[in-house]
Design an enzyme around this catalytic site. Sequence first.
Site, PDB file in Angstrom:
ATOM      1  N   GLY A  46      93.847 -22.442 125.118  1.00 35.24           N
ATOM      2  CA  GLY A  46      92.905 -21.623 125.869  1.00 35.24           C
ATOM      3  C   GLY A  46      92.823 -21.916 127.349  1.00 35.24           C
ATOM      4  N   ASN A  49      96.074 -21.277 129.336  1.00 34.94           N
ATOM      5  CA  ASN A  49      96.306 -19.859 129.602  1.00 34.94           C
ATOM      6  C   ASN A  49      95.401 -19.343 130.718  1.00 34.94           C
ATOM      7  OD1 ASN A  49      98.255 -19.694 127.592  1.00 34.94           O
ATOM      8  ND2 ASN A  49      96.811 -19.030 126.027  1.00 34.94           N
ATOM      9  N   SER A  98     102.718 -23.594 118.176  1.00 39.55           N
ATOM     10  CA  SER A  98     102.342 -22.319 117.586  1.00 39.55           C
ATOM     11  C   SER A  98     103.513 -21.371 117.799  1.00 39.55           C
ATOM     12  CB  SER A  98     101.083 -21.754 118.245  1.00 39.55           C
ATOM     13  OG  SER A  98      99.967 -22.579 118.002  1.00 39.55           O
ATOM     14  N   LYS A 191      81.995 -16.597 126.355  1.00 37.99           N
ATOM     15  CA  LYS A 191      82.819 -15.433 126.054  1.00 37.99           C
ATOM     16  C   LYS A 191      83.240 -15.408 124.576  1.00 37.99           C
ATOM     17  CE  LYS A 191      86.966 -14.799 125.733  1.00 37.99           C
ATOM     18  NZ  LYS A 191      86.895 -13.937 124.516  1.00 37.99           N
ATOM     19  N   GLU A 196      83.030 -13.813 116.505  1.00 36.65           N
ATOM     20  CA  GLU A 196      82.425 -15.098 116.829  1.00 36.65           C
ATOM     21  C   GLU A 196      80.941 -14.960 117.133  1.00 36.65           C
ATOM     22  OE1 GLU A 196      86.473 -17.101 118.775  1.00 36.65           O
ATOM     23  OE2 GLU A 196      85.056 -15.991 120.031  1.00 36.65           O
ATOM     24  N   SER A 230      84.058  -9.725 124.089  1.00 33.28           N
ATOM     25  CA  SER A 230      85.275  -8.917 124.000  1.00 33.28           C
ATOM     26  C   SER A 230      85.251  -8.145 122.681  1.00 33.28           C
ATOM     27  CB  SER A 230      86.515  -9.796 124.115  1.00 33.28           C
ATOM     28  OG  SER A 230      86.466 -10.884 123.216  1.00 33.28           O
ATOM     29  N   GLY A 232      87.811  -5.817 121.617  1.00 33.62           N
ATOM     30  CA  GLY A 232      89.093  -5.240 121.221  1.00 33.62           C
ATOM     31  C   GLY A 232      89.260  -3.833 121.761  1.00 33.62           C
ATOM     32  N   ASP A 262      91.965 -15.163 126.737  1.00 33.32           N
ATOM     33  CA  ASP A 262      92.002 -16.154 127.816  1.00 33.32           C
ATOM     34  C   ASP A 262      92.174 -15.469 129.165  1.00 33.32           C
ATOM     35  OD1 ASP A 262      91.938 -18.157 125.822  1.00 33.32           O
ATOM     36  OD2 ASP A 262      94.120 -18.078 125.641  1.00 33.32           O
TER      37      ASP A 262
END
Length: 321
Positions: A46, A49, A98, A191, A196, A230, A232, A262
Amino acid sequence: MTRAITAPVLATLTFNPALDLQTGVDVVEPENKLRCDAPRQDAGGGGVNVARVVGQLGGRATCILPLGGSTGDALQALLSAEGLDARVIPIAEKTRQSFTVFDRSRDAEFRFVLPGPRLREREIRALETALAELSPRPDVLVASGSLPDGMDPRRLARLARVARRTGVRLALDASGEGLRAGLEAGVWLVKPNLRELQECLGRDLPDLSSRLAAARELVDDGRAAWVAVSLGREGALLVGAGFAAHALALPITPVSTVGAGDSFLAGLVWELSRARSPQEALATAVAAASATLISPGSGMARSADIRRLRPGVRIDILEGG
């Protein structure tokens, strides 16, 4: 004469960075060998980025992060290649990887997140010491990303209290118990995404009015000065004292979702920390996130794409102005 805006001193804290790999295949299917494209590698996590995108916006952020093993060495080399300033805390265990695989037959992205290292207590304390010893002291600290296995989420509450005591504005992007702990201590900006936020508050938020009320609740309770949610394809919401705005999502075709949140946070922090208006900050945040969505794999937003997309961001002011 227009007053010049002094560039803010920014830092990011990434407890669980990753070496991100991205590749593509014709089709993801069981049993058969899958012939992959040449892989791309990027420094990930995070806060990492966020720092990468702040650089594209014309700023600079110091990255504080733990690194270990060969993957840690590779990640540090990538940070250096991008010209990012890093304060690295060596750790005993190996930094995680990842990887993302794009399936061309489905036009779909598969994201695989491997477990990360378990940080020892002395390693966590070393990260906190590195932050305390930063000179000059940052105006804004961004703590973003997942927590390593075994790390007490209440560490984020401690971080929030120290930041407030030392006059550092903390921008937090966390989930679960870490998000709740940080909010209880109080932060400058938070954020969450919609999932979440719903998990944090323990209730569904099915529409814009309920989401606005939830964000307003966090601001009015003193848990955050700014709440950015956020959403989407439904865009994003920004709420502060006497202000609320909804940004519509841009009509783009996403290539990869890696790092979009991020990038949104980077745009928001960069503009707010320079005393830009909240609507300007929200527009830059949406443009930065969209620029990352059209970048392949773990590539972040590019400055040219952010500049091109920003004029198309539509902001609806819901409160204040």
